[in-house]
Design an enzyme around this catalytic site. Structure first.
Site, PDB file in Angstrom:
ATOM      1  N   ASP A 175      -5.356   5.744  -1.313  1.00  0.00           N
ATOM      2  CA  ASP A 175      -4.165   5.903  -0.514  1.00  0.00           C
ATOM      3  C   ASP A 175      -2.928   6.083  -1.495  1.00  0.00           C
ATOM      4  O   ASP A 175      -3.174   5.463  -2.445  1.00  0.00           O
ATOM      5  CB  ASP A 175      -4.262   5.169   0.728  1.00  0.00           C
ATOM      6  CG  ASP A 175      -4.254   3.668   0.516  1.00  0.00           C
ATOM      7  OD1 ASP A 175      -4.116   3.123  -0.714  1.00  0.00           O
ATOM      8  OD2 ASP A 175      -4.180   2.692   1.446  1.00  0.00           O
ATOM      9  N   HIS A 200      -5.751   2.260  -4.822  1.00  0.00           N
ATOM     10  CA  HIS A 200      -4.757   2.128  -3.855  1.00  0.00           C
ATOM     11  C   HIS A 200      -3.457   2.578  -4.820  1.00  0.00           C
ATOM     12  O   HIS A 200      -3.191   1.304  -5.462  1.00  0.00           O
ATOM     13  CB  HIS A 200      -4.607   0.612  -3.446  1.00  0.00           C
ATOM     14  CG  HIS A 200      -6.316   0.542  -2.242  1.00  0.00           C
ATOM     15  ND1 HIS A 200      -5.817   1.264  -1.293  1.00  0.00           N
ATOM     16  CD2 HIS A 200      -7.127  -0.215  -2.415  1.00  0.00           C
ATOM     17  CE1 HIS A 200      -7.062   0.647  -0.599  1.00  0.00           C
ATOM     18  NE2 HIS A 200      -7.871   0.029  -1.156  1.00  0.00           N
ATOM     19  N   GLU A 208     -14.653  -6.713  -5.657  1.00  0.00           N
ATOM     20  CA  GLU A 208     -13.132  -7.204  -6.447  1.00  0.00           C
ATOM     21  C   GLU A 208     -13.794  -8.420  -6.791  1.00  0.00           C
ATOM     22  O   GLU A 208     -13.361  -9.651  -6.698  1.00  0.00           O
ATOM     23  CB  GLU A 208     -12.306  -7.550  -5.131  1.00  0.00           C
ATOM     24  CG  GLU A 208     -11.909  -6.192  -4.435  1.00  0.00           C
ATOM     25  CD  GLU A 208     -10.750  -6.412  -3.305  1.00  0.00           C
ATOM     26  OE1 GLU A 208     -10.272  -7.626  -3.162  1.00  0.00           O
ATOM     27  OE2 GLU A 208     -10.185  -5.560  -2.707  1.00  0.00           O
ATOM     28  N   GLU A 224     -11.271   4.151  -2.006  1.00  0.00           N
ATOM     29  CA  GLU A 224     -10.323   3.698  -1.091  1.00  0.00           C
ATOM     30  C   GLU A 224      -9.084   4.249  -1.122  1.00  0.00           C
ATOM     31  O   GLU A 224      -7.933   3.796  -1.055  1.00  0.00           O
ATOM     32  CB  GLU A 224     -10.364   2.184  -0.962  1.00  0.00           C
ATOM     33  CG  GLU A 224     -11.576   1.543  -0.735  1.00  0.00           C
ATOM     34  CD  GLU A 224     -11.343  -0.117  -0.740  1.00  0.00           C
ATOM     35  OE1 GLU A 224     -10.428  -0.573  -0.580  1.00  0.00           O
ATOM     36  OE2 GLU A 224     -12.536  -0.901  -0.746  1.00  0.00           O
ATOM     37  N   ASN A 260     -17.086  -2.597  -6.783  1.00  0.00           N
ATOM     38  CA  ASN A 260     -16.179  -1.956  -6.427  1.00  0.00           C
ATOM     39  C   ASN A 260     -14.821  -2.727  -6.567  1.00  0.00           C
ATOM     40  O   ASN A 260     -14.712  -4.046  -6.519  1.00  0.00           O
ATOM     41  CB  ASN A 260     -16.054  -1.822  -4.835  1.00  0.00           C
ATOM     42  CG  ASN A 260     -15.180  -0.900  -4.133  1.00  0.00           C
ATOM     43  OD1 ASN A 260     -15.051   0.332  -4.820  1.00  0.00           O
ATOM     44  ND2 ASN A 260     -14.637  -1.099  -3.058  1.00  0.00           N
TER      45      ASN A 260
HETATM   46  C1  XIL Z   1      -8.662  -3.948   4.428  1.00  0.00           C
HETATM   47  C2  XIL Z   1      -8.659  -3.503   5.987  1.00  0.00           C
HETATM   48  O1  XIL Z   1      -8.465  -1.890   5.829  1.00  0.00           O
HETATM   49  C3  XIL Z   1      -7.929  -3.869   6.720  1.00  0.00           C
HETATM   50  O2  XIL Z   1      -7.862  -3.624   8.062  1.00  0.00           O
HETATM   51  C4  XIL Z   1      -8.022  -5.392   6.664  1.00  0.00           C
HETATM   52  O3  XIL Z   1      -7.177  -6.197   7.521  1.00  0.00           O
HETATM   53  C5  XIL Z   1      -7.945  -5.912   5.224  1.00  0.00           C
HETATM   54  O4  XIL Z   1      -8.890  -5.484   4.495  1.00  0.00           O
HETATM   55  N1  XIL Z   1      -9.571  -3.480  -0.538  1.00  0.00           N
HETATM   56  C6  XIL Z   1     -10.795  -3.386   0.201  1.00  0.00           C
HETATM   57  C7  XIL Z   1     -11.020  -3.007   1.644  1.00  0.00           C
HETATM   58  O5  XIL Z   1     -11.803  -3.546  -0.166  1.00  0.00           O
HETATM   59  O6  XIL Z   1     -11.854  -4.083   2.508  1.00  0.00           O
HETATM   60  C8  XIL Z   1      -9.540  -3.537   2.308  1.00  0.00           C
HETATM   61  O7  XIL Z   1      -9.718  -3.258   3.664  1.00  0.00           O
HETATM   62  C9  XIL Z   1      -8.531  -2.921   1.572  1.00  0.00           C
HETATM   63  C10 XIL Z   1      -8.339  -3.419   0.123  1.00  0.00           C
END
Ligand code: XIL
Length: 594
Positions: free
Chosen positions: A265, A234, A156, A263, A198
């Site tokens: 979802d 996401h 990020e 990631e 990422n």
């Molecule tokens: C999230 C985890 O799933 C949570 O448990 C934590 O509280 C916060 O982070 N982007 C990312 C991940 O790269 O590391 C994040 O994971 C979700 C968003």
């Protein structure tokens, strides 16, 4: 130990295919999401958090469906170096051990990120941040050297408008150069790991994706060891699907980089409804299709597979239901959508056998039969029946958890086991063995069987009317003067004085004696029995006494409740009745007492 499964691995650099044995097997079970992805030369992964690892229902699905795991939190800076120079790897080690035990790869996440970063890093003098960062990478990537397939080296780096996150302590101390320093340190610490940038909201075309594209191009041009770009993906049903996702992924691939969905979802504003669910299914499907449409998109990872451990409800209050499985590990329609996108059937073939039945008991029921009972087995799709084995050979089957084994020899020890079956024909391991020895025969006893039918219409009136038949299936004549029969029942209150009657007997009621006997202590289904005996006579081998119509009433003619009586059967025609017992010289030769 089963043979290691062969897994098809597509080489990123070309079209060559390698067969690599993976031991121990576990992931990529036939029909799993990872197996479907593997058939297309990809991996299918999931985030896994510490709580899931301690939940057997969770680990069962995690091990079965996924070929790669990403620690949701366990390898982040605050987890591994909470105080400067004080490293703790236990949580990450647990994840690595789990992956290794199930033949899975690990996606390391993440080495350099502004979030979940302990305060001490931002508090360092600017001149010390690079050293702290490079030491962190050397220690962390060094600790898991050789065990991590891919590292998210920098996570990020951008704001949503495509500008750098200048508030990140790393950017604040080093400017954009922190990224190149981080990748070089990671390559030095673990030369075999694939190294990724990422970010989120970079999957569709737009300013942030363009910024990432320019960064990746610069790093490549400078010879920085960048292997790939991860797209978090996401998504949310209330927003549109990212515009031009496949084309966007493709332009990164065209730079000579691998790409991955890291990631995935798809959340929705709660409550769930059919329209949102349809959008969710569509988004999951299109995201997977976008990856499959790009040759160098090497994996799809979901940010946890079950709503039980999804980060969504706490990160986005009022939203949820983002994962492929619900909180009870039931696959949702989105799971089927992903399977379809991967080219699979929506219903995975059922290859899992039920658990072995437990608690098997065997009780001899006289000289020629035995009663078996056991605890129900469990199965992911449901147990449909049980097979009963006597001395290793299958003798019958049962739909429920009991069985009466007949045709046994007197005074003989037998061993039984039971196996559970499911609808797909998967058979469990055998239960533990149970043994029993049949009673001695005698007086022509072996082979005596009582048959029963119900002779009255009502099971709640003031009379009990069993019809009984004694059949001699043995090879020798039976001496009826030594035989007694017992029909077991409860008096159900009212008078404790009983009358017993013979209404009809093929051998003549004069040849039959009947009486009611009270038990000294109540048993399940009986506090009395009706005893039938014979004055004299002989029952030839193969012969039957024919019907004996009996009747019992109480002195006050109060009603009985027969349905719970041990010997009661709802049957208007004759059949073998293992709960009506027979005795020769008082020794049980047929049936089972309460
Ligand atoms: C999230 C985890 O799933 C949570 O448990 C934590 O509280 C916060 O982070 N982007 C990312 C991940 O790269 O590391 C994040 O994971 C979700 C968003």
């Amino acid at each position: 130990m089963p043979l290691p499964r062969l897994r098809l691995v597509a080489l990123a650099a070309g079209a060559a295919l390698l067969l690599t044995p993976l031991a121990p097997a576990g992931a990529a079970e036939p029909g799993s999401l990872d197996a479907l992805a593997a058939a297309q030369g990809r991996r299918f992964g999931t985030a896994v958090d510490d709580a899931g690892l301690a939940d057997p229902a969770y680990t069962t699905v995690a091990a079965r469906e996924f070929g790669r795991v990403t620690p949701a939190n366990a390898m982040k800076w605050d987890a591994v170096e909470p105080r400067q120079g004080a490293f703790s790897f236990a949580r990450g080690d647990a994840l690595v051990d789990f992956a290794r035990a199930h033949g899975q790869q690990v996606r390391g996440h993440t080495l350099v990120w502004h979030s979940q970063l302990p305060g001490w890093v931002a508090a360092l003098p600017a001149a010390q941040v690079r050293g702290a960062m490079e030491n962190h990478i050397a220690q962390v990537a060094g600790h898991w050297k050789g065990k991590i397939h891919t590292w998210d080296v920098v996570n990020e780096p951008f704001n949503d408008d495509g500008t750098f996150r200048t508030t990140s302590p790393f950017y604040a101390a080093m400017g954009e150069d922190y990224i190149a320093y981080a990748f070089r340190a990671a390559r030095a610490a673990d030369p075999d790991a694939k190294l990724y940038l990422n970010d989120y909201n970079t999957e569709g075309s737009g300013a942030k994706a363009d910024a990432m594209y320019r960064l990746a191009s610069r790093l490549k041009a400078q010879g920085v060891p960048l292997d790939g770009v991860g797209f978090q993906v996401h998504l949310a049903t209330q927003y549109g699907f990212p515009y031009g996702m496949q084309a966007n992924l493709q332009r990164f691939a065209d730079l000579g980089l691998d790409v991955a969905i890291t990631e995935l979802d798809v959340r929705m504003p709660l409550p769930v409804d059919a329209a949102k669910t349809a959008v969710q299914n569509d988004y999951y499907r299109r995201a997977v299709e976008a990856c499959l449409g790009v040759t160098r998109c090497e994996s799809v990872t979901v940010w946890d597979f079950t709503d039980k451990y999804s980060w969504v409800p706490s990160a986005f209050p009022g939203q949820g239901s983002a994962a492929l499985y619900d909180e009870q590990y039931r696959p949702k329609a989105a799971y089927d959508a992903v399977r379809q996108a991967l080219g699979g059937s929506t219903t995975p073939p059922d290859t899992r056998a039920p658990s072995a039945p437990t608690g098997l008991t065997a009780t001899a029921a006289g000289a020629t039969s035995a009663t078996l009972a056991w605890q129900a087995a469990t199965d992911d799709t449901g147990v449909t029946g049980y097979d009963v084995y006597r001395d290793g050979a299958r003798v019958g089957s049962a739909a429920a958890t009991s069985y009466t084994d007949t045709g046994l020899s007197p005074s003989t020890a037998y061993r039984w086991t039971v196996r559970a079956r499911d609808a797909a024909g998967n058979v469990s391991a055998a239960s533990a063995e149970a043994t029993a020895t049949t009673a001695a025969g005698g007086g022509g006893g072996p082979g005596l069987v009582v048959q029963h039918r119900v002779n009255d219409q009502s099971a709640t009136d003031n009379q009990i009317k069993p019809g009984l038949r004694l059949v001699n299936r043995g090879g020798a004549a039976a001496d009826l003067s030594r035989v007694t029969l017992r029909y077991w029942f409860t008096g159900d209150g009212g008078s404790s004085a009983f009358s017993a009657w013979c209404d009809y007997a093929a051998v003549g009621c004069g040849a039959v004696r009947e009486k009611v006997v009270a038990l000294p202590a109540g048993r399940p289904g009986a506090d009395h029995y009706l005893e039938v005996s014979f004055a004299s006579g002989s029952l030839a081998a193969g012969a039957s006494t024919g019907e004996i119509q009996l009747r019992v009433n109480k002195a006050d003619w109060s009603a009985f409740t027969e349905a719970d009586d041990h010997s009661y059967r709802v049957a208007s025609s004759y059949a073998d009745a293992p709960k009506v017992t027979a005795y020769v010289d008082g020794v049980l030769v047929h049936g089972i007492e309460p």
